[in-house]
Design a protein around this motif. Structure first.
Motif, PDB file in Angstrom:
ATOM      1  N   ILE A 196       0.837  -1.204   0.000  1.00 12.63           N
ATOM      2  CA  ILE A 196       0.000   0.000   0.000  1.00 12.63           C
ATOM      3  C   ILE A 196       0.869   1.250   0.000  1.00 12.63           C
ATOM      4  CG2 ILE A 196      -1.645   1.314   1.403  1.00 12.63           C
ATOM      5  CD1 ILE A 196      -2.861  -1.398   2.224  1.00 12.63           C
ATOM      6  N   VAL A 197       1.945   1.228   0.792  1.00 14.80           N
ATOM      7  CA  VAL A 197       2.860   2.368   0.815  1.00 14.80           C
ATOM      8  C   VAL A 197       3.527   2.542  -0.547  1.00 14.80           C
ATOM      9  CG1 VAL A 197       4.974   3.282   1.839  1.00 14.80           C
ATOM     10  CG2 VAL A 197       3.232   2.262   3.300  1.00 14.80           C
ATOM     11  N   ALA A 198       3.854   1.420  -1.209  1.00 20.22           N
ATOM     12  CA  ALA A 198       4.420   1.502  -2.559  1.00 20.22           C
ATOM     13  C   ALA A 198       3.426   2.151  -3.523  1.00 20.22           C
ATOM     14  CB  ALA A 198       4.801   0.111  -3.051  1.00 20.22           C
ATOM     15  N   ALA A 199       2.129   1.836  -3.337  1.00 21.97           N
ATOM     16  CA  ALA A 199       1.099   2.481  -4.171  1.00 21.97           C
ATOM     17  C   ALA A 199       1.026   3.970  -3.881  1.00 21.97           C
ATOM     18  CB  ALA A 199      -0.258   1.826  -3.922  1.00 21.97           C
ATOM     19  N   PHE A 200       1.242   4.360  -2.620  1.00 16.06           N
ATOM     20  CA  PHE A 200       1.284   5.784  -2.287  1.00 16.06           C
ATOM     21  C   PHE A 200       2.316   6.501  -3.159  1.00 16.06           C
ATOM     22  CE2 PHE A 200      -0.218   5.454   2.435  1.00 16.06           C
ATOM     23  CZ  PHE A 200      -1.446   5.010   1.989  1.00 16.06           C
ATOM     24  N   ARG A 201       3.495   5.892  -3.253  1.00 17.45           N
ATOM     25  CA  ARG A 201       4.577   6.525  -4.017  1.00 17.45           C
ATOM     26  C   ARG A 201       4.219   6.625  -5.503  1.00 17.45           C
ATOM     27  NH1 ARG A 201       8.769   7.224  -0.768  1.00 17.45           N
ATOM     28  NH2 ARG A 201       8.989   5.902   1.070  1.00 17.45           N
ATOM     29  N   LEU A 202       3.670   5.561  -6.045  1.00 20.46           N
ATOM     30  CA  LEU A 202       3.256   5.601  -7.453  1.00 20.46           C
ATOM     31  C   LEU A 202       2.192   6.677  -7.675  1.00 20.46           C
ATOM     32  CD1 LEU A 202       2.942   1.802  -8.332  1.00 20.46           C
ATOM     33  CD2 LEU A 202       4.607   3.404  -9.263  1.00 20.46           C
ATOM     34  N   ASN A 203       1.281   6.785  -6.730  1.00 20.44           N
ATOM     35  CA  ASN A 203       0.129   7.657  -6.922  1.00 20.44           C
ATOM     36  C   ASN A 203       0.456   9.140  -6.775  1.00 20.44           C
ATOM     37  OD1 ASN A 203      -1.826   5.873  -7.711  1.00 20.44           O
ATOM     38  ND2 ASN A 203      -2.553   5.444  -5.649  1.00 20.44           N
ATOM     39  N   VAL A 204       1.606   9.470  -6.212  1.00 21.39           N
ATOM     40  CA  VAL A 204       2.009  10.880  -6.195  1.00 21.39           C
ATOM     41  C   VAL A 204       2.087  11.409  -7.627  1.00 21.39           C
ATOM     42  CG1 VAL A 204       3.941  12.447  -5.751  1.00 21.39           C
ATOM     43  CG2 VAL A 204       3.214  10.853  -3.985  1.00 21.39           C
ATOM     44  N   ALA A 250       6.033  17.490  -6.078  1.00 20.15           N
ATOM     45  CA  ALA A 250       6.165  16.030  -5.984  1.00 20.15           C
ATOM     46  C   ALA A 250       7.129  15.636  -4.872  1.00 20.15           C
ATOM     47  CB  ALA A 250       6.633  15.468  -7.322  1.00 20.15           C
ATOM     48  N   LEU A 251       8.247  16.360  -4.758  1.00 18.57           N
ATOM     49  CA  LEU A 251       9.222  16.051  -3.701  1.00 18.57           C
ATOM     50  C   LEU A 251       8.621  16.260  -2.311  1.00 18.57           C
ATOM     51  CD1 LEU A 251      12.502  17.569  -5.184  1.00 18.57           C
ATOM     52  CD2 LEU A 251      12.011  15.151  -4.786  1.00 18.57           C
ATOM     53  N   LEU A 252       7.838  17.312  -2.153  1.00 18.71           N
ATOM     54  CA  LEU A 252       7.190  17.555  -0.863  1.00 18.71           C
ATOM     55  C   LEU A 252       6.186  16.443  -0.532  1.00 18.71           C
ATOM     56  CD1 LEU A 252       6.575  21.409  -1.074  1.00 18.71           C
ATOM     57  CD2 LEU A 252       8.221  20.215   0.401  1.00 18.71           C
ATOM     58  N   MET A 253       5.458  15.985  -1.542  1.00 20.38           N
ATOM     59  CA  MET A 253       4.503  14.897  -1.316  1.00 20.38           C
ATOM     60  C   MET A 253       5.235  13.599  -0.970  1.00 20.38           C
ATOM     61  SD  MET A 253       1.630  15.691  -4.260  1.00 20.38           S
ATOM     62  CE  MET A 253       0.550  14.333  -3.789  1.00 20.38           C
ATOM     63  N   TYR A 254       6.357  13.351  -1.649  1.00 16.90           N
ATOM     64  CA  TYR A 254       7.157  12.164  -1.323  1.00 16.90           C
ATOM     65  C   TYR A 254       7.691  12.244   0.105  1.00 16.90           C
ATOM     66  CZ  TYR A 254       7.358   9.876  -5.898  1.00 16.90           C
ATOM     67  OH  TYR A 254       7.040   9.193  -7.038  1.00 16.90           O
ATOM     68  N   GLY A 255       8.098  13.451   0.525  1.00 17.31           N
ATOM     69  CA  GLY A 255       8.572  13.619   1.885  1.00 17.31           C
ATOM     70  C   GLY A 255       7.488  13.293   2.903  1.00 17.31           C
ATOM     71  N   ALA A 256       6.252  13.718   2.603  1.00 17.78           N
ATOM     72  CA  ALA A 256       5.140  13.407   3.504  1.00 17.78           C
ATOM     73  C   ALA A 256       4.891  11.900   3.559  1.00 17.78           C
ATOM     74  CB  ALA A 256       3.882  14.136   3.031  1.00 17.78           C
ATOM     75  N   LEU A 259       7.228  10.114   5.899  1.00 17.83           N
ATOM     76  CA  LEU A 259       6.774  10.197   7.289  1.00 17.83           C
ATOM     77  C   LEU A 259       5.658   9.199   7.570  1.00 17.83           C
ATOM     78  CD1 LEU A 259       6.720  14.086   7.758  1.00 17.83           C
ATOM     79  CD2 LEU A 259       8.462  12.480   8.560  1.00 17.83           C
ATOM     80  N   ILE A 260       4.723   9.085   6.617  1.00 17.80           N
ATOM     81  CA  ILE A 260       3.625   8.124   6.772  1.00 17.80           C
ATOM     82  C   ILE A 260       4.164   6.702   6.808  1.00 17.80           C
ATOM     83  CG2 ILE A 260       1.586   7.178   5.626  1.00 17.80           C
ATOM     84  CD1 ILE A 260       1.069  10.013   4.520  1.00 17.80           C
ATOM     85  N   GLU A 261       5.155   6.419   5.954  1.00 17.28           N
ATOM     86  CA  GLU A 261       5.728   5.076   5.899  1.00 17.28           C
ATOM     87  C   GLU A 261       6.358   4.689   7.238  1.00 17.28           C
ATOM     88  OE1 GLU A 261       8.849   2.502   3.133  1.00 17.28           O
ATOM     89  OE2 GLU A 261       8.795   4.692   2.986  1.00 17.28           O
ATOM     90  N   ARG A 262       7.088   5.619   7.844  1.00 16.09           N
ATOM     91  CA  ARG A 262       7.707   5.327   9.139  1.00 16.09           C
ATOM     92  C   ARG A 262       6.659   4.981  10.187  1.00 16.09           C
ATOM     93  NH1 ARG A 262      10.860  10.418   8.444  1.00 16.09           N
ATOM     94  NH2 ARG A 262      12.601   9.901   7.092  1.00 16.09           N
ATOM     95  N   HIS A 263       5.522   5.649  10.085  1.00 15.75           N
ATOM     96  CA  HIS A 263       4.461   5.393  11.069  1.00 15.75           C
ATOM     97  C   HIS A 263       3.731   4.077  10.789  1.00 15.75           C
ATOM     98  CE1 HIS A 263       1.198   6.201  13.857  1.00 15.75           C
ATOM     99  NE2 HIS A 263       0.333   5.978  12.888  1.00 15.75           N
TER     100      HIS A 263
END
Length: 266
Positions: A196-204, A250-256, A259-263
């Motif tokens: 799901i986190v990998a999908a987050f990255r794709l979806n940015v 895009a970089l700011l969204m990836y940074g967010a 943080l979500i991934e760590r949590h």
């Protein structure tokens, strides 16, 4: 003598001083960017490439300064970022939930699979005219395009992630009397989280594509409109400013997402 020894120790200690890996990487990244821009600028100044075809770094910086001073760049960037983030959140959250829920109903997943594959393979820009007719030319149509694109990706990725969870672990829980719902809640959802986190990255990227495509087709503001209009006028410096701003968003969204991934994966 003592002073000389202290001096040698200080020099030796300084020679052994190493930069932190993260800082070293950041400096190398910055140096690479500066080198590329310098080579580009020199190629323009020496006539190796045409400025009207490629733009010019010094002109891009000057154009960015004007757009920032006028407030136009920040306004367009904020609008596009809002469209992309809203579409990303709606599409990714609903899609991930739907993909995980389909694990509970294997028959439903099998029935829907060809439709999901077909929608995923469909160029999403083909849906843009329909969505604009349904939602109008305002903010909602751009959010809808971004949400639809990210929804399909999230559904497929979450469902695949649920299927990839260790089958032996699932069998163990079922043999111990755990219901399908409890197995889903305690094993499937946590096990599918990396997918799901990998999908987050794709979806940015897909969310930004949806927002920009919507602005290309029907809008009077936003980074997509700015890039399109500047291209029509052959103002390549403004085009590059828009592209660079999209990359920054895009970089700011990836940074967010980091943080979500760590949590989520903790």
């Amino acid at each position: 003598m003592a002073v000389l020894d202290a001096g040698r120790a200080a020099v030796t200690g300084g020679a052994r001083l190493k930069l932190p890996p993260a800082l070293k990487i950041a400096l190398l990244q910055f140096a690479l960017l500066v080198a590329l821009l310098a080579a580009w600028e020199l190629a323009i100044r020496f006539g190796l490439i045409a400025v009207y075809l490629y733009g010019q770094p010094s002109g891009i910086i000057a154009k960015a300064g004007k757009l920032i001073a006028s407030g136009e760049l920040l306004r367009d960037a904020a609008l596009t970022a809002w469209e992309a983030i809203a579409g990303f959140l709606i599409g990714t959250m609903l899609g991930s939930a739907a993909g995980l829920a389909l694990w509970l109903v294997p028959t439903g997943a099998a029935v829907l699979r060809p439709y999901l594959v077909a929608l995923n393979g469909l160029p999403k820009i083909a849906l843009a005219p329909l969505i604009i007719v349904w939602f109008g030319i305002g903010l909602s149509s751009k959010i809808a395009i971004a949400a639809i694109i990210t929804f399909i990706v999230a559904v497929i990725t979450a469902l695949q992630g649920a299927k990839e969870v260790d089958a032996d672990l699932v069998k163990l829980l079922r043999s111990l009397g755990a219901s399908r719902w409890k197995t889903w809640r305690t094993v499937i959802v946590p096990g599918a989280m990396p997918w799901i986190v990998a999908a987050f990255r794709l979806n940015v990227g897909f969310a930004l594509i949806g927002a920009v495509v919507g602005e290309y087709i029907a809008s009077r503001e936003g980074l997509g409109y700015m890039i399109y209009y500047a291209g029509v006028l052959y103002d390549l410096n403004a085009v590059w400013v828009g592209i660079a701003t999209l990359m920054a968003v895009a970089l700011l969204m990836y940074g967010a997402i980091d943080l979500i991934e760590r949590h989520l994966l903790a």
